[in-house]
Design an enzyme around this catalytic site. Structure first.
Site, PDB file in Angstrom:
ATOM      1  NE  ARG A  54      -4.264  -1.478   0.179  1.00 14.43           N
ATOM      2  CZ  ARG A  54      -4.447  -2.453  -0.712  1.00 14.43           C
ATOM      3  NH1 ARG A  54      -3.556  -2.677  -1.654  1.00 14.43           N
ATOM      4  NH2 ARG A  54      -5.524  -3.209  -0.661  1.00 14.43           N
TER       5      ARG A  54
ATOM      6  CG  HIS B  24      -3.882  -0.342  -6.616  1.00 13.89           C
ATOM      7  ND1 HIS B  24      -4.131   0.204  -5.395  1.00 13.89           N
ATOM      8  CD2 HIS B  24      -3.978  -1.688  -6.425  1.00 13.89           C
ATOM      9  CE1 HIS B  24      -4.365  -0.746  -4.516  1.00 13.89           C
ATOM     10  NE2 HIS B  24      -4.273  -1.915  -5.122  1.00 13.89           N
TER      11      HIS B  24
HETATM   12  P1  NDP Z   1      -1.644 -11.917   4.192  1.00 12.31           P
HETATM   13  O1  NDP Z   1      -2.533 -11.500   5.290  1.00 12.31           O
HETATM   14  O2  NDP Z   1      -1.753 -13.303   3.654  1.00 12.31           O
HETATM   15  O3  NDP Z   1      -0.124 -11.719   4.630  1.00 12.31           O
HETATM   16  C1  NDP Z   1       0.330 -10.631   5.332  1.00 12.31           C
HETATM   17  C2  NDP Z   1       1.719 -10.991   5.857  1.00 12.31           C
HETATM   18  O4  NDP Z   1       2.291  -9.816   6.427  1.00 12.31           O
HETATM   19  C3  NDP Z   1       1.669 -12.070   6.947  1.00 12.31           C
HETATM   20  O5  NDP Z   1       2.672 -13.023   6.701  1.00 12.31           O
HETATM   21  C4  NDP Z   1       1.936 -11.273   8.218  1.00 12.31           C
HETATM   22  O6  NDP Z   1       2.632 -11.953   9.250  1.00 12.31           O
HETATM   23  C5  NDP Z   1       2.801 -10.140   7.703  1.00 12.31           C
HETATM   24  N1  NDP Z   1       2.709  -8.991   8.597  1.00 12.31           N
HETATM   25  C6  NDP Z   1       1.591  -8.363   9.039  1.00 12.31           C
HETATM   26  N2  NDP Z   1       1.909  -7.357   9.872  1.00 12.31           N
HETATM   27  C7  NDP Z   1       3.253  -7.360   9.972  1.00 12.31           C
HETATM   28  C8  NDP Z   1       4.178  -6.565  10.701  1.00 12.31           C
HETATM   29  N3  NDP Z   1       3.774  -5.583  11.514  1.00 12.31           N
HETATM   30  N4  NDP Z   1       5.498  -6.840  10.569  1.00 12.31           N
HETATM   31  C9  NDP Z   1       5.918  -7.861   9.774  1.00 12.31           C
HETATM   32  N5  NDP Z   1       5.079  -8.661   9.064  1.00 12.31           N
HETATM   33  C10 NDP Z   1       3.765  -8.407   9.160  1.00 12.31           C
HETATM   34  O7  NDP Z   1      -1.831 -10.841   3.023  1.00 12.31           O
HETATM   35  P2  NDP Z   1      -1.626 -11.054   1.450  1.00 12.31           P
HETATM   36  O8  NDP Z   1      -0.293 -11.639   1.216  1.00 12.31           O
HETATM   37  O9  NDP Z   1      -2.807 -11.728   0.873  1.00 12.31           O
HETATM   38  O10 NDP Z   1      -1.672  -9.517   0.953  1.00 12.31           O
HETATM   39  C11 NDP Z   1      -0.719  -8.570   1.390  1.00 12.31           C
HETATM   40  C12 NDP Z   1      -1.097  -7.183   0.946  1.00 12.31           C
HETATM   41  O11 NDP Z   1      -0.866  -7.016  -0.455  1.00 12.31           O
HETATM   42  C13 NDP Z   1      -2.560  -6.781   1.084  1.00 12.31           C
HETATM   43  O12 NDP Z   1      -2.875  -6.446   2.430  1.00 12.31           O
HETATM   44  C14 NDP Z   1      -2.669  -5.603   0.143  1.00 12.31           C
HETATM   45  O13 NDP Z   1      -2.356  -4.415   0.846  1.00 12.31           O
HETATM   46  C15 NDP Z   1      -1.588  -5.862  -0.891  1.00 12.31           C
HETATM   47  N6  NDP Z   1      -2.164  -6.129  -2.219  1.00 12.31           N
HETATM   48  C16 NDP Z   1      -1.839  -5.305  -3.270  1.00 12.31           C
HETATM   49  C17 NDP Z   1      -2.330  -5.542  -4.518  1.00 12.31           C
HETATM   50  C18 NDP Z   1      -1.930  -4.683  -5.675  1.00 12.31           C
HETATM   51  O14 NDP Z   1      -2.484  -4.838  -6.773  1.00 12.31           O
HETATM   52  N7  NDP Z   1      -0.971  -3.792  -5.527  1.00 12.31           N
HETATM   53  C19 NDP Z   1      -3.223  -6.665  -4.807  1.00 12.31           C
HETATM   54  C20 NDP Z   1      -3.496  -7.482  -3.648  1.00 12.31           C
HETATM   55  C21 NDP Z   1      -2.989  -7.200  -2.410  1.00 12.31           C
HETATM   56  P3  NDP Z   1       2.053 -13.223  10.054  1.00 12.31           P
HETATM   57  O15 NDP Z   1       2.424 -14.445   9.227  1.00 12.31           O
HETATM   58  O16 NDP Z   1       2.756 -13.194  11.351  1.00 12.31           O
HETATM   59  O17 NDP Z   1       0.573 -13.024  10.160  1.00 12.31           O
HETATM   60  C1  OXD Z   2      -6.213  -5.861  -3.113  1.00  8.21           C
HETATM   61  C2  OXD Z   2      -5.786  -4.890  -4.073  1.00  8.21           C
HETATM   62  O1  OXD Z   2      -6.093  -5.622  -1.906  1.00  8.21           O
HETATM   63  O2  OXD Z   2      -6.200  -4.973  -5.238  1.00  8.21           O
HETATM   64  O3  OXD Z   2      -6.683  -6.941  -3.542  1.00  8.21           O
HETATM   65  O4  OXD Z   2      -4.984  -4.014  -3.769  1.00  8.21           O
END
Ligand code: NDP
Ligand code: OXD
Length: 307
Positions: free
Chosen positions: A222, A270
């Site tokens: 983000r 995005h």
């Molecule tokens: P998940 O919830 O599967 O994974 C998030 C990961 O981040 C987990 O492994 C979690 O750790 C880790 N995490 C959370 N908080 C922290 C922290 N404070 N410090 C270190 N690690 C942390 O999410 P996704 O992989 O499905 O998606 C990730 C993000 O990608 C979404 O939230 C979205 O913002 C972004 N996104 C962007 C898109 C785009 O087109 N640009 C499309 C889709 C998503 P733990 O294993 O301990 O829970």
């Molecule tokens: C999502 C994105 O969160 O598109 O799926 O950013």
């Protein structure tokens, strides 16, 4: 039972027929204004819901994306489950974007674009991917999918996560105490964290300074993870050599914003990944069936953690 769909209008028909195939009794309604909120049981939306309290019979709020930072989690009643989008194709498409970006930075494509604009014929070092260290922040559904694809190219891999992970062929680091050590080894940094109070502005002057001089940044998490003014300063001082940015503090990125025209920044609107209709509808249908049968739901959000 009413399912209210508030996502891309062009996909509504396909959503409706995919859901009907598994849930013939589900009434499909499109758009926030199409129905009395009190009649809605399931709601899929990209946008935050204004005055969610009006949805008195809502059972599951489905986020149409993987992230849920657009919602005010504290306003969602405890009786409503919040599920986010997890779909194999969404992860595959994200991994494609990250591989493309990592290769572009590794092979110095942003610098060649600058040279092309100036009509300068100048070669740069040519090294295999195994010479570059790629670090992924956030080892969730998407971060793990990216690491799996990057591994095929033989990049050296690192990962940083909230909870400890042991992954074959990936040097992993945990928590704030190990962030600096992790960053100091990332020639290319990929951000795939969720946006929460703990991760907002995590890439600022101080943390960007921990990267090796000239490192590349790929931000597909983000925009608010990065302090844009600090990134611009780091680009100008060449602490950051190149940045491929798909997300921004404010979207759409404002006309005239310095990131648009920085010579070593690539901007995409995005589009790194998005939910695919088949996968999205399958996950939603499965969760509605689970709800009706009183079984545990998939991919629910931990509201305290914020993701
Ligand atoms: P998940 O919830 O599967 O994974 C998030 C990961 O981040 C987990 O492994 C979690 O750790 C880790 N995490 C959370 N908080 C922290 C922290 N404070 N410090 C270190 N690690 C942390 O999410 P996704 O992989 O499905 O998606 C990730 C993000 O990608 C979404 O939230 C979205 O913002 C972004 N996104 C962007 C898109 C785009 O087109 N640009 C499309 C889709 C998503 P733990 O294993 O301990 O829970
Ligand atoms: C999502 C994105 O969160 O598109 O799926 O950013």
């Amino acid at each position: 039972m009413i399912f209210l769909y508030n996502a891309e209008p062009e996909n509504a028909e396909q959503w409706s027929s995919l859901l009907a195939a598994r849930l013939p009794d589900l009434e499909f309604v499109e758009g926030f204004d199409a129905v009395d909120p009190a009649r809605v049981h399931y709601l899929l939306t990209w946008e935050p819901v204004t005055d969610i309290g009006r949805y008195t019979n809502l059972r599951i709020l489905f986020a149409a994306g993987a992230g849920v930072d657009q919602f005010d989690l504290s306003a969602i009643p405890d009786s409503v489950a919040l599920a986010r989008m997890v779909d194999e194709s969404l992860a595959d498409i994200m991994a494609e974007f990250v591989v493309l970006s990592a290769l572009a930075i590794h092979r110095e494509m942003p610098a060649y674009r600058v040279a092309q604009a100036a009509q300068v014929w100048e070669t740069r070092s040519i090294l295999p991917a195994s010479a570059s260290r790629v670090g992924v922040m956030g080892l969730g559904q998407l971060g793990m999918a990216c690491l799996a694809q990057l591994r095929h190219l033989r990049f050296q891999l690192l990962g940083w996560n909230r909870s400890a992970r042991q992954l074959d062929g990936v040097k992993t680091y945990t928590g704030r105490e190990e962030l600096e050590t992790f960053l100091s080894q990332c020639d290319i940094l990929v951000n795939l964290l969720p946006l929460t109070d703990s991760t907002r502005a995590i890439l600022d002057r101080e943390t960007l300074a921990c990267l090796p001089q000239g490192a590349g940044l790929i931000n597909v998490g983000r925009g608010e993870h990065v302090v844009e003014a600090d990134l611009l300063a780091a680009l100008d001082s060449e602490q950051v050599g190149a940045a491929i940015l798909d997300v921004f503090e404010r979207e759409p990125l404002a006309a005239g914003h310095p990131l648009w025209s920085h010579p070593r920044v690539w901007v995409t609107p995005h589009i790194a990944s998005t939910m695919q209709v088949e996968g999205g509808a399958a996950v939603v249908a499965e969760n509605i069936l689970r709800d009706l049968e009183g079984r545990e739901l998939l991919y629910t959000v931990d509201r305290a953690a914020g993701y």
